[in-house]
Design a protein around this motif. Structure first.
Motif, PDB file in Angstrom:
ATOM      1  N   SER A  27      47.968  23.542  14.164  1.00 52.07           N
ATOM      2  CA  SER A  27      47.335  24.149  15.337  1.00 52.07           C
ATOM      3  C   SER A  27      45.825  24.004  15.222  1.00 52.07           C
ATOM      4  O   SER A  27      45.247  24.234  14.154  1.00 52.07           O
ATOM      5  CB  SER A  27      47.670  25.636  15.415  1.00 52.07           C
ATOM      6  N   GLY A  28      45.185  23.679  16.343  1.00 51.03           N
ATOM      7  CA  GLY A  28      43.742  23.473  16.312  1.00 51.03           C
ATOM      8  C   GLY A  28      42.987  24.643  15.710  1.00 51.03           C
ATOM      9  O   GLY A  28      42.086  24.456  14.888  1.00 51.03           O
ATOM     10  N   CYS A  29      43.355  25.869  16.107  1.00 46.99           N
ATOM     11  CA  CYS A  29      42.621  27.045  15.608  1.00 46.99           C
ATOM     12  C   CYS A  29      42.835  27.219  14.111  1.00 46.99           C
ATOM     13  O   CYS A  29      41.911  27.637  13.399  1.00 46.99           O
ATOM     14  CB  CYS A  29      43.016  28.293  16.378  1.00 46.99           C
ATOM     15  N   CYS A  35      39.111  26.663  19.588  1.00 50.87           N
ATOM     16  CA  CYS A  35      39.937  26.375  20.767  1.00 50.87           C
ATOM     17  C   CYS A  35      40.742  27.591  21.228  1.00 50.87           C
ATOM     18  O   CYS A  35      41.614  27.467  22.098  1.00 50.87           O
ATOM     19  CB  CYS A  35      40.872  25.199  20.488  1.00 50.87           C
ATOM     20  N   GLY A  36      40.488  28.781  20.667  1.00 51.47           N
ATOM     21  CA  GLY A  36      41.175  29.975  21.137  1.00 51.47           C
ATOM     22  C   GLY A  36      40.758  30.335  22.547  1.00 51.47           C
ATOM     23  O   GLY A  36      39.771  29.804  23.078  1.00 51.47           O
ATOM     24  N   TYR A  42      39.735  32.295  16.186  1.00 48.88           N
ATOM     25  CA  TYR A  42      40.404  33.572  15.894  1.00 48.88           C
ATOM     26  C   TYR A  42      40.218  33.980  14.426  1.00 48.88           C
ATOM     27  O   TYR A  42      40.991  34.792  13.904  1.00 48.88           O
ATOM     28  CB  TYR A  42      41.907  33.517  16.192  1.00 48.88           C
ATOM     29  N   PHE A  62      45.692  19.883  16.763  1.00 51.85           N
ATOM     30  CA  PHE A  62      45.803  19.786  18.220  1.00 51.85           C
ATOM     31  C   PHE A  62      45.995  21.183  18.785  1.00 51.85           C
ATOM     32  O   PHE A  62      46.695  22.020  18.201  1.00 51.85           O
ATOM     33  CB  PHE A  62      47.019  18.921  18.606  1.00 51.85           C
ATOM     34  N   CYS A  63      45.378  21.421  19.946  1.00 51.83           N
ATOM     35  CA  CYS A  63      45.570  22.688  20.659  1.00 51.83           C
ATOM     36  C   CYS A  63      46.190  22.393  22.019  1.00 51.83           C
ATOM     37  O   CYS A  63      45.519  21.855  22.910  1.00 51.83           O
ATOM     38  CB  CYS A  63      44.252  23.422  20.839  1.00 51.83           C
ATOM     39  N   PRO A  64      47.451  22.739  22.210  1.00 45.92           N
ATOM     40  CA  PRO A  64      48.102  22.430  23.488  1.00 45.92           C
ATOM     41  C   PRO A  64      47.515  23.208  24.659  1.00 45.92           C
ATOM     42  O   PRO A  64      47.507  22.696  25.788  1.00 45.92           O
ATOM     43  CB  PRO A  64      49.564  22.820  23.237  1.00 45.92           C
ATOM     44  N   GLU A  65      47.016  24.399  24.413  1.00 44.30           N
ATOM     45  CA  GLU A  65      46.436  25.171  25.520  1.00 44.30           C
ATOM     46  C   GLU A  65      45.060  24.623  25.901  1.00 44.30           C
ATOM     47  O   GLU A  65      44.713  24.584  27.082  1.00 44.30           O
ATOM     48  CB  GLU A  65      46.339  26.651  25.142  1.00 44.30           C
ATOM     49  N   ARG A  73      39.564  30.324  28.358  1.00 45.71           N
ATOM     50  CA  ARG A  73      40.586  30.341  29.404  1.00 45.71           C
ATOM     51  C   ARG A  73      41.214  31.731  29.478  1.00 45.71           C
ATOM     52  O   ARG A  73      40.986  32.562  28.585  1.00 45.71           O
ATOM     53  CB  ARG A  73      41.691  29.307  29.106  1.00 45.71           C
ATOM     54  N   THR A 127      50.200  28.351  14.576  1.00 45.91           N
ATOM     55  CA  THR A 127      49.725  29.738  14.633  1.00 45.91           C
ATOM     56  C   THR A 127      50.755  30.637  15.296  1.00 45.91           C
ATOM     57  O   THR A 127      51.104  30.434  16.465  1.00 45.91           O
ATOM     58  CB  THR A 127      48.402  29.798  15.419  1.00 45.91           C
ATOM     59  N   SER A 130      51.476  33.009  19.258  1.00 48.37           N
ATOM     60  CA  SER A 130      50.956  32.296  20.421  1.00 48.37           C
ATOM     61  C   SER A 130      52.090  31.887  21.351  1.00 48.37           C
ATOM     62  O   SER A 130      53.157  31.485  20.892  1.00 48.37           O
ATOM     63  CB  SER A 130      50.217  31.037  19.939  1.00 48.37           C
ATOM     64  N   ALA A 132      52.183  29.286  22.961  1.00 46.24           N
ATOM     65  CA  ALA A 132      52.390  27.851  22.755  1.00 46.24           C
ATOM     66  C   ALA A 132      52.882  27.573  21.337  1.00 46.24           C
ATOM     67  O   ALA A 132      53.913  26.933  21.131  1.00 46.24           O
ATOM     68  CB  ALA A 132      51.088  27.089  23.009  1.00 46.24           C
ATOM     69  N   CYS A 133      52.139  28.069  20.333  1.00 44.78           N
ATOM     70  CA  CYS A 133      52.363  27.675  18.943  1.00 44.78           C
ATOM     71  C   CYS A 133      53.220  28.650  18.145  1.00 44.78           C
ATOM     72  O   CYS A 133      53.557  28.360  17.004  1.00 44.78           O
ATOM     73  CB  CYS A 133      51.029  27.512  18.232  1.00 44.78           C
TER      74      CYS A 133
HETATM   75  S1  SF4 Z   1      47.437  27.143  21.669  1.00 46.11           S
HETATM   76 FE1  SF4 Z   1      46.551  28.973  20.728  1.00 46.11          FE
HETATM   77  S2  SF4 Z   1      47.526  29.081  18.720  1.00 46.11           S
HETATM   78 FE2  SF4 Z   1      47.863  26.999  19.493  1.00 46.11          FE
HETATM   79  S3  SF4 Z   1      46.167  25.795  18.691  1.00 46.11           S
HETATM   80 FE3  SF4 Z   1      45.529  26.538  20.678  1.00 46.11          FE
HETATM   81  S4  SF4 Z   1      44.431  28.424  20.279  1.00 46.11           S
HETATM   82 FE4  SF4 Z   1      45.610  27.960  18.451  1.00 46.11          FE
END
Ligand code: SF4
Length: 209
Positions: A27-29, A35-36, A42, A62-65, A73, A127, A130, A132-133
């Motif tokens: 996860s990107g974060c 990218c949070g 975070y 990678f951060c899908p959000e 966001r 992470t 989340s 997404a993750c």
């Molecule tokens: S979607 Fe949320 S948990 Fe997943 S990489 Fe992005 S900020 Fe982190």
């Protein structure tokens, strides 16, 4: 409820070498990217740093959000199910304003899967909590309420990775991460007290053993 814990396939991971490192998606974060939803990591960027620096890993983050919505966001959460339900059209992703973000969340998950495939990812470290993750626990409805509720299940990107045979481990899965470290570094001292997220007191109090 479809759980991701007892990370599927983890025991079957090959033993990597410096010449052929383990290909890991993060996860990107967790990799320290800001990218949070609030434009930070975070505070997670340090947690896996010792692991991710091992020369026996090759890491993609990678951060899908961020891919789907940009940063900062609003906060997406799953309403009426889990990541699998969203993929199947049986639950929605809404933000705190009530906007339906389902299609874009699925697009972000697909983009993450494409990164994983291009990298030939063998293991994803994502992470938890989340939409997404998340791989052990997600919010059940909006987390922006005074009485935040939780669901023991997976986010949208995690569901898609699992469906495509990629093992997912969360940053809260201390026992599994410890096992991974010891596999990569046999001299690492084991910690018998380390527990995965689904074995913690918080999880058991919330969802049972
Ligand atoms: S979607 Fe949320 S948990 Fe997943 S990489 Fe992005 S900020 Fe982190």
């Amino acid at each position: 409820v479809r759980l991701a814990h007892a990370p599927a396939g983890f025991d079957d991971l090959r033993r990597p070498t410096v010449d052929v490192p383990l290909r890991v998606l993060v996860s990107g974060c967790l990799a320290g990217l800001p990218c949070g939803v609030d434009g930070t990591d975070y505070g997670l960027g340090d947690i896996l740093r010792p692991l991710l620096r091992l020369p026996i890993l090759t890491v993609r983050s990678f951060c899908p959000e961020d891919f789907a919505f940009g940063t900062p966001r609003t906060t997406p959460d799953i309403h009426g199910g889990d990541g699998h339900d969203v993929l199947d059209g049986n639950a929605k992703v809404l933000d705190e304003l009530g906007n339906d973000l389902s299609a874009k969340m699925i697009a972000g998950a697909k983009a993450m899967l494409e990164v994983a495939r291009a990298h030939r990812t063998e293991l994803a470290l994502l992470t938890d909590m989340s939409a997404a993750c998340g791989s052990q626990v997600i919010s059940d409805g909006s987390q922006k309420t005074n009485e935040r509720r939780f669901r023991p299940s997976v986010g949208v990107a995690t569901a898609l990775l699992l469906r495509n045979g990629i093992s997912v481990v969360s940053q809260r899965d201390a026992k599994t991460l410890r096992a991974l470290r010891s596999r990569l570094d046999p001299e690492l001292v084991q910690d018998a007290k380390a527990r995965d997220h689904h074995e913690t007191d918080w999880y058991i109090a919330a969802f049972g053993a």
